[in-house]
Structure formats: C-alpha cells, structure tokens
Design a protein around this motif. Structure first.
Motif, PDB file in Angstrom:
ATOM      1  N   VAL A   2       0.837  -1.088   0.242  1.00  0.00           N
ATOM      2  CA  VAL A   2      -0.050   0.044  -0.038  1.00  0.00           C
ATOM      3  C   VAL A   2       0.910   1.359  -0.030  1.00  0.00           C
ATOM      4  CG1 VAL A   2      -1.645   1.296   1.472  1.00  0.00           C
ATOM      5  CG2 VAL A   2      -1.891  -1.253   1.168  1.00  0.00           C
ATOM      6  N   ILE A   3       1.922   1.355   0.882  1.00  0.00           N
ATOM      7  CA  ILE A   3       2.833   2.569   0.988  1.00  0.00           C
ATOM      8  C   ILE A   3       3.426   2.730  -0.191  1.00  0.00           C
ATOM      9  CG2 ILE A   3       4.601   3.465   2.079  1.00  0.00           C
ATOM     10  CD1 ILE A   3       3.590   2.132   4.603  1.00  0.00           C
ATOM     11  N   PHE A   4       4.176   1.578  -0.888  1.00  0.00           N
ATOM     12  CA  PHE A   4       5.066   1.864  -1.940  1.00  0.00           C
ATOM     13  C   PHE A   4       4.475   1.635  -3.330  1.00  0.00           C
ATOM     14  CE2 PHE A   4       7.992   0.915   1.650  1.00  0.00           C
ATOM     15  CZ  PHE A   4       8.606   2.010   1.912  1.00  0.00           C
ATOM     16  N   GLY A   5       3.707   0.669  -3.398  1.00  0.00           N
ATOM     17  CA  GLY A   5       3.072   0.298  -4.689  1.00  0.00           C
ATOM     18  C   GLY A   5       2.072   1.352  -4.903  1.00  0.00           C
ATOM     19  N   LEU A   6       1.141   1.893  -4.223  1.00  0.00           N
ATOM     20  CA  LEU A   6       0.318   2.669  -4.612  1.00  0.00           C
ATOM     21  C   LEU A   6       0.952   4.324  -4.623  1.00  0.00           C
ATOM     22  CD1 LEU A   6      -2.964   1.567  -2.281  1.00  0.00           C
ATOM     23  CD2 LEU A   6      -2.299   0.864  -4.690  1.00  0.00           C
ATOM     24  N   GLN A  16       3.467   4.911 -12.355  1.00  0.00           N
ATOM     25  CA  GLN A  16       5.023   4.669 -13.180  1.00  0.00           C
ATOM     26  C   GLN A  16       4.769   3.179 -13.368  1.00  0.00           C
ATOM     27  OE1 GLN A  16       8.146   6.023 -10.645  1.00  0.00           O
ATOM     28  NE2 GLN A  16       7.120   7.771 -10.010  1.00  0.00           N
ATOM     29  N   THR A  17       5.829   2.903 -14.283  1.00  0.00           N
ATOM     30  CA  THR A  17       5.959   1.429 -14.968  1.00  0.00           C
ATOM     31  C   THR A  17       7.743   1.232 -14.776  1.00  0.00           C
ATOM     32  OG1 THR A  17       6.753   2.357 -17.066  1.00  0.00           O
ATOM     33  CG2 THR A  17       4.362   1.777 -16.553  1.00  0.00           C
ATOM     34  N   THR A  18       7.541  -0.342 -14.502  1.00  0.00           N
ATOM     35  CA  THR A  18       9.062  -0.431 -14.765  1.00  0.00           C
ATOM     36  C   THR A  18       8.959  -1.863 -15.407  1.00  0.00           C
ATOM     37  OG1 THR A  18      10.912  -1.138 -13.221  1.00  0.00           O
ATOM     38  CG2 THR A  18       8.769  -1.785 -12.397  1.00  0.00           C
ATOM     39  N   ARG A  19      10.151  -2.020 -16.138  1.00  0.00           N
ATOM     40  CA  ARG A  19      10.285  -3.353 -16.870  1.00  0.00           C
ATOM     41  C   ARG A  19       9.093  -3.531 -17.766  1.00  0.00           C
ATOM     42  NH1 ARG A  19      14.974  -5.076 -17.926  1.00  0.00           N
ATOM     43  NH2 ARG A  19      14.338  -6.888 -18.378  1.00  0.00           N
ATOM     44  N   GLY A  20       8.217  -2.335 -18.311  1.00  0.00           N
ATOM     45  CA  GLY A  20       7.163  -2.951 -19.159  1.00  0.00           C
ATOM     46  C   GLY A  20       5.774  -2.849 -18.323  1.00  0.00           C
ATOM     47  N   VAL A  21       5.758  -3.052 -17.016  1.00  0.00           N
ATOM     48  CA  VAL A  21       4.603  -3.313 -16.376  1.00  0.00           C
ATOM     49  C   VAL A  21       4.305  -2.327 -15.462  1.00  0.00           C
ATOM     50  CG1 VAL A  21       4.840  -5.707 -16.847  1.00  0.00           C
ATOM     51  CG2 VAL A  21       5.688  -4.643 -14.687  1.00  0.00           C
ATOM     52  N   GLY A  73       8.690 -13.197 -13.862  1.00  0.00           N
ATOM     53  CA  GLY A  73       8.977 -13.928 -15.102  1.00  0.00           C
ATOM     54  C   GLY A  73       7.401 -14.486 -15.627  1.00  0.00           C
ATOM     55  N   THR A  74       6.286 -14.600 -14.580  1.00  0.00           N
ATOM     56  CA  THR A  74       5.071 -14.924 -14.819  1.00  0.00           C
ATOM     57  C   THR A  74       4.321 -13.641 -15.281  1.00  0.00           C
ATOM     58  OG1 THR A  74       4.340 -14.433 -12.550  1.00  0.00           O
ATOM     59  CG2 THR A  74       5.085 -16.586 -13.381  1.00  0.00           C
ATOM     60  N   ILE A  75       4.593 -12.295 -15.190  1.00  0.00           N
ATOM     61  CA  ILE A  75       4.073 -11.266 -15.692  1.00  0.00           C
ATOM     62  C   ILE A  75       4.868 -10.488 -16.634  1.00  0.00           C
ATOM     63  CG2 ILE A  75       2.809 -10.840 -13.438  1.00  0.00           C
ATOM     64  CD1 ILE A  75       4.958  -8.691 -12.637  1.00  0.00           C
ATOM     65  N   GLY A  76       6.022 -11.212 -17.243  1.00  0.00           N
ATOM     66  CA  GLY A  76       6.689 -10.758 -18.218  1.00  0.00           C
ATOM     67  C   GLY A  76       7.730  -9.587 -18.002  1.00  0.00           C
ATOM     68  N   ALA A  77       8.023  -9.685 -16.799  1.00  0.00           N
ATOM     69  CA  ALA A  77       9.054  -8.706 -16.386  1.00  0.00           C
ATOM     70  C   ALA A  77      10.203  -9.122 -15.698  1.00  0.00           C
ATOM     71  CB  ALA A  77       8.224  -7.710 -15.260  1.00  0.00           C
ATOM     72  N   ALA A  78      10.811 -10.280 -15.996  1.00  0.00           N
ATOM     73  CA  ALA A  78      11.823 -10.761 -15.376  1.00  0.00           C
ATOM     74  C   ALA A  78      13.070  -9.991 -15.729  1.00  0.00           C
ATOM     75  CB  ALA A  78      12.255 -12.384 -15.721  1.00  0.00           C
ATOM     76  N   GLU A  79      14.251 -10.028 -15.078  1.00  0.00           N
ATOM     77  CA  GLU A  79      15.395  -9.038 -15.407  1.00  0.00           C
ATOM     78  C   GLU A  79      16.683  -9.738 -15.829  1.00  0.00           C
ATOM     79  OE1 GLU A  79      15.956  -5.692 -13.117  1.00  0.00           O
ATOM     80  OE2 GLU A  79      13.963  -5.674 -12.018  1.00  0.00           O
ATOM     81  N   GLY A  80      16.405 -11.144 -15.995  1.00  0.00           N
ATOM     82  CA  GLY A  80      17.852 -11.843 -16.337  1.00  0.00           C
ATOM     83  C   GLY A  80      17.696 -13.234 -16.067  1.00  0.00           C
ATOM     84  N   GLY A  81      18.301 -14.015 -17.048  1.00  0.00           N
ATOM     85  CA  GLY A  81      18.395 -15.407 -16.484  1.00  0.00           C
ATOM     86  C   GLY A  81      16.915 -16.330 -17.006  1.00  0.00           C
ATOM     87  N   ALA A  82      17.323 -17.441 -17.551  1.00  0.00           N
ATOM     88  CA  ALA A  82      16.377 -18.308 -17.904  1.00  0.00           C
ATOM     89  C   ALA A  82      15.631 -18.847 -16.745  1.00  0.00           C
ATOM     90  CB  ALA A  82      16.530 -19.494 -18.908  1.00  0.00           C
ATOM     91  N   ALA A  83      14.356 -19.256 -16.754  1.00  0.00           N
ATOM     92  CA  ALA A  83      13.647 -19.890 -15.633  1.00  0.00           C
ATOM     93  C   ALA A  83      13.997 -21.044 -15.253  1.00  0.00           C
ATOM     94  CB  ALA A  83      11.967 -20.098 -16.136  1.00  0.00           C
ATOM     95  N   PHE A  84      14.594 -21.961 -16.220  1.00  0.00           N
ATOM     96  CA  PHE A  84      15.476 -23.002 -15.791  1.00  0.00           C
ATOM     97  C   PHE A  84      16.482 -22.875 -14.694  1.00  0.00           C
ATOM     98  CE2 PHE A  84      18.814 -26.315 -16.286  1.00  0.00           C
ATOM     99  CZ  PHE A  84      18.082 -27.352 -15.887  1.00  0.00           C
TER     100      PHE A  84
END
Length: 269
Positions: free
Chosen positions: A53-57, A62-67, A228-239
């Motif tokens: 609530v404090i930081f998200g709202l 704003q956006t970061t990593r396209g979301v 990664g589930t929301i398309g905002a991962a910042e590096g490395g494959a899920a495996f």
C-alpha cells in the motif's frame, strides 16, 4: 431338545487413529498455533500488505520493466511475504521448540516423526497463500492491476511453491541457532538479503556491485521466477532460477540434517 452351539466371538483388534488424521490434526494445530501469536501474524501477514500500500500505490502511475509498478510489486512483495512466512515460521518456531524441550516430547509421542515437519510445511504454504490472496485483493481493487487469469494463477502458484526452499532454509537456522537469538539472527540475514535481491527496489536500480552479487542469494531467484510470470523478469532463464533454488534447497536440508543429528547427539548421547 435343541443343542446349543458354542460360538466363540473373537474381539476385533483395536484400531489406532489413521495416519491421514494424525497428519491433518498436527497440520491444523501448527497453523492455528502460529496464527494466534500476534507478533507472527502482524509481522508476517500485515507487513507485505502494508508495504504494498505504501510503496505500490504511491508510485501507481509509474512503470518498470514494461509493467505497472503495482503489478511489478505484486511479484516482489509477494516473494517478500512468502519467504518471511517460511523463514520465521520454520526457523524461529523450531529454535524455540528445541529450547522448550518440545522436540523431546515429540520424540516419545506416538506420532510419525515426519508429521512434525509436514505440519510446518503446511503452515508455511497456508500462510503464504493467505499473503498472496491479500496482495492480489489489494492489487485488483485499489492497485488497478489487470492481468489474464492464467497470469494470476501462474504468479500465485510460483509464489506459494516458492515458500518451500525457504522452509528448508528456516529449518537449517532453527537447528543452528538458539531460541533467544533466532529472531535477531534471522532478521540480520533476511532483511539485507531481501534488499539486495530486489524485493523492495527493482534490481536494476541497485548499485552495480549489489546487482552482481544478487544471483548468489536465494530470494533473487524466486523474485525472477515470479516476475517472469508477468513478463518482467530482469535476467536469466526460468530453468536457471529453478536449478538455483533446487541447489539451495538441497544445501539447506543438508545443513538442517547435520544440525538435527548434532542436536540428537547432545540430548541422547
């Protein structure tokens, strides 16, 4: 005259409680025990929601990593919440129960030894699910988060399952530290690790030296899987992140097993 037949009835052997009932009862009471502790309930359940609530709202526009930030922080604060539940639910409770002699009582009780640990896993995943549901409710109502059903479900599954490696980590700490020092030691380890893993601030905004060290920390890998589930991962494959978490889990379980044997040796010679 009718002859009486001598009929001998064999008494049926007494049946003890089923294993399913034993595990279910132990799990339910473990969950109930911790939820009734105000310090655990407030710090574990309320803090992730309060931070969201404090930081998200505050930065909702704003956006970061396209979301959107509110969507991004569902993943990172969700990881923060479930890791805290697993670490403190296992680490502090095991350390305190060792100090109280509860483990000796469990040893002589007519209960499968594994039921104690399974109950704590159930507790950790149940509390994690409550945290995730609370964050999702905030995100969908006041955070303006809009995602497809499969993304909501994928994020929830990753976060709740992500509690398991940190349950192993908490178990290791529970057998390594004493009951009085457990909360302080866990906070000393956990809070800097959460910051350096990008759970409070996006990893790309941290100093380069911290970004380089982040892959050495378990929370970083859960955060990247969740992002990664929301398309905002910042590096490395899920495996890669899955393999890292699996490796950390094995290492923590090995440390916990060593601590358990050491503790048993001290108690029973």
């Amino acid at each position: 005259m009718t002859a009486l037949t001598d009929v001998r009835v064999r008494p049926e052997p007494a049946r003890g409680p089923s294993l399913v009932r034993i595990y279910r009862t132990e799990a339910f009471h473990e969950f109930l025990k911790l939820i009734r502790v105000p310090m655990f309930a407030v710090s574990t359940l309320a803090f992730p929601l309060m931070f969201y609530v404090i930081f998200g709202l505050t930065f909702a526009d704003q956006t970061t990593r396209g979301v959107g930030v509110t969507t991004y922080m569902l993943a990172t604060y969700g990881a923060f919440g479930v890791i805290g539940a697993a670490l403190f639910g296992f680490g502090v409770s095991v350390a305190m129960e060792r100090g109280q002699g509860w483990m000796r009582l469990k040893r002589v009780a007519p209960m499968p030894p594994l039921a104690y640990f399974v109950a704590k896993v159930f507790m950790a995943t149940s509390v994690s699910a409550l945290i995730v549901l609370g964050l999702f409710a905030l995100g969908a109502t006041v955070g303006g988060v809009e995602m497809s059903i499969d993304r909501w479900v994928s994020l929830a599954l990753v976060l709740v399952a992500g509690a398991l490696p940190f349950a192993a980590m908490g178990l290791a700490f529970g057998y390594l530290v004493g009951p009085n020092s457990a909360p302080a030691v866990l906070n000393l380890v956990w809070l800097p690790m959460a910051f350096a893993s990008g759970l409070w601030i996006p990893i790309s905004q941290l100093p380069e030296i911290v970004q380089a060290a982040a892959p050495l920390l378990p929370p970083y890998h859960l955060a990247q899987l969740a992002l990664g589930t929301i398309g905002a991962a910042e590096g490395g494959a899920a495996f890669f992140h899955l393999a890292a978490l699996a490796g950390f889990t094995v290492a923590f379980l090995a440390v916990a097993a060593w601590g358990f044997r050491r503790d048993e040796g001290k108690t029973y010679g």
